[in-house]
Design an enzyme around this catalytic site. Structure first.
Site, short mmCIF file in Angstrom:
data_model
loop_
_atom_site.label_atom_id
_atom_site.label_comp_id
_atom_site.label_asym_id
_atom_site.label_seq_id
_atom_site.Cartn_x
_atom_site.Cartn_y
_atom_site.Cartn_z
N GLY A 246 0.83 -1.29 -0.06
CA GLY A 246 -0.04 0.05 -0.01
C GLY A 246 0.89 1.31 0.04
O GLY A 246 2.17 1.28 -0.23
N HIS A 247 0.06 2.42 -0.09
CA HIS A 247 0.99 3.59 0.02
C HIS A 247 1.09 4.45 1.36
O HIS A 247 1.48 5.50 1.63
CB HIS A 247 0.12 4.75 -1.09
CG HIS A 247 0.30 4.09 -2.18
ND1 HIS A 247 -0.26 4.95 -3.30
CD2 HIS A 247 0.83 3.10 -2.94
CE1 HIS A 247 -0.04 4.48 -4.46
NE2 HIS A 247 0.52 3.15 -4.13
#
Length: 398
Positions: A246-247
């Site tokens: 994810g970020h």
């Protein structure tokens, strides 16, 4: 650190809220609506939207006593459902032992904005179950460069209060998995989000224009932010969350609009990031705005091969449209990073790229140790002022 802790222990608050709603249930008769009894088919292909789920909600919402909507084991095919309030009672439980499945044809929901929407509800609890957004077809469309619909959020609560999500799994959403918009007093615990690491715009949990939101003991694996915090979010408590892929956990992007409500009183603690693009990020558009982010505490975080473990980026300007040559008006202040350890996948592990018009102020690094290839990582600070205390590595930035 008392100034950051605007609320008591969220675990205690969650327990009290569960006990409160339990006392309501015990004090009044509870009616249960089984969606199968109302016509739903657990075969994963028969549309159960209107006959069963909307019917169950209509009955539960109209009940003057607490109500339970029960979804037994099996796969239930659902189109877009809007669960409208206000209702005649404020204790509706939705207990899911099965899987709710979105249409396999992404065009059915692709321009609808959301799949499952709760509006103007009070006292709704969702326990267990899997929400399968079947978003892979839309992701493939987007990656091909074709003209595609934007996609639907799997689950959204809008203008609602006293919401509890427990042991809920969101799988392969077309876009955002869970959105909390314009809500008060929302508790999420044991939530699991799963999507491919390259799935576009599939934020795990997005919170905006909401207050008193708690996210506990959750695992998020997705292609965008694990948790994103938008304008108008206040009094957030995020604890014991595992993120990756994810970020990362992001405040922002903020400052897209000239007139914008700010973000304040956010605590993120006991979190682990594994192989993520970012760890703890604050992101603002590089253009004028009266927005702000303040009173933020990031505490007890572990980074495992994270590209940008600690990042403030106030020059966000995707595709260089709408902001080249401008500077961010968002004011970032009183941000503390405390007990942050682990490894960076890039040499610069701490980057504060703040606004030249409104420099970041009162940034604090306390007991931070981040390494890159078994060596001390680097730090970069632009227009940022603050202090370091305890053992801080990389050093010499603030």
């Amino acid at each position: 650190m008392a100034k950051y802790h605007m609320r008591s222990c969220p675990l205690l608050l969650s327990l009290l809220s569960i006990l409160f709603y339990s006392s309501i249930v015990l004090a009044a008769p509870v009616t249960t609506y089984n969606v199968v009894s109302l016509g739903a088919k657990a075969d994963g292909k028969t549309d159960s939207t209107q006959a069963a789920f909307i019917s169950a909600w209509t009955k539960a919402c109209a009940s003057v006593n607490p109500a339970v909507i029960y979804v037994p084991a099996g796969r239930f095919d659902l189109g877009k459902v809007v669960f409208n309030g206000p209702c005649k009672n404020s204790a509706i439980g939705i207990r899911i032992d099965g899987t709710l499945v979105a249409p396999s044809d992404y065009s059915v929901l692709g321009n609808e904005g959301n799949w499952l929407l709760f509006e103007h509800v009070d006292g709704v609890t969702i326990s267990g179950g899997i929400l399968d957004g079947q978003g892979t077809g839309l992701w493939d469309c987007k990656s091909s460069g074709k003209s595609c619909p934007s996609g639907a959020t799997t689950l959204e609560f809008s203008n609602s209060k006293n919401i509890v999500l427990s042991r809920l799994t969101s799988l392969n959403s077309q876009m955002f998995h869970i959105v909390v918009n314009g809500c008060q007093n929302v508790k999420m615990q044991g939530v699991e989000v799963t999507a491919s690491g390259d799935s576009p715009n599939t934020d795990g949990i997005h919170v905006q224009l909401s207050s008193d939101v708690t996210i506990l003991s959750s695992k998020i694996r997705t292609g965008d932010d694990c948790i994103s915090i938008g304008p108008g979010a206040t009094n957030l408590w995020i604890e014991n969350v595992a993120c990756g892929p994810g970020h990362g956990i992001s405040i922002g992007s903020l400052g897209k609009d000239l007139q914008e409500v700010g973000v304040q009183n956010v605590t993120v603690k006991t979190v682990t990031f594994t192989g993520t693009q970012n760890g703890l990020r604050i992101k603002t558009w590089g253009r004028p705005s009266n927005g702000f982010a303040r009173n933020i505490l990031f505490q007890h975080a572990i980074m495992v091969d994270v590209q940008n473990p600690i990042l403030i980026d106030q020059n966000y300007c995707p595709d260089n449209k709408g902001c080249p040559g401008q500077v961010s008006g968002v004011k970032i202040s009183d941000v503390t990073y405390q007990d942050i350890h682990g490894t960076s996948a890039t040499e610069v592990a701490v980057k504060f790229d703040c606004s030249s018009k409104n420099p970041c102020s009162r940034i604090s690094l306390e007991d931070v140790k981040l390494t890159y290839k078994n060596q001390a990582a680097q730090a970069s600070c632009t227009h940022a002022a603050g202090t370091s205390s305890g053992a801080v590595q990389p050093s010499g930035c603030l």
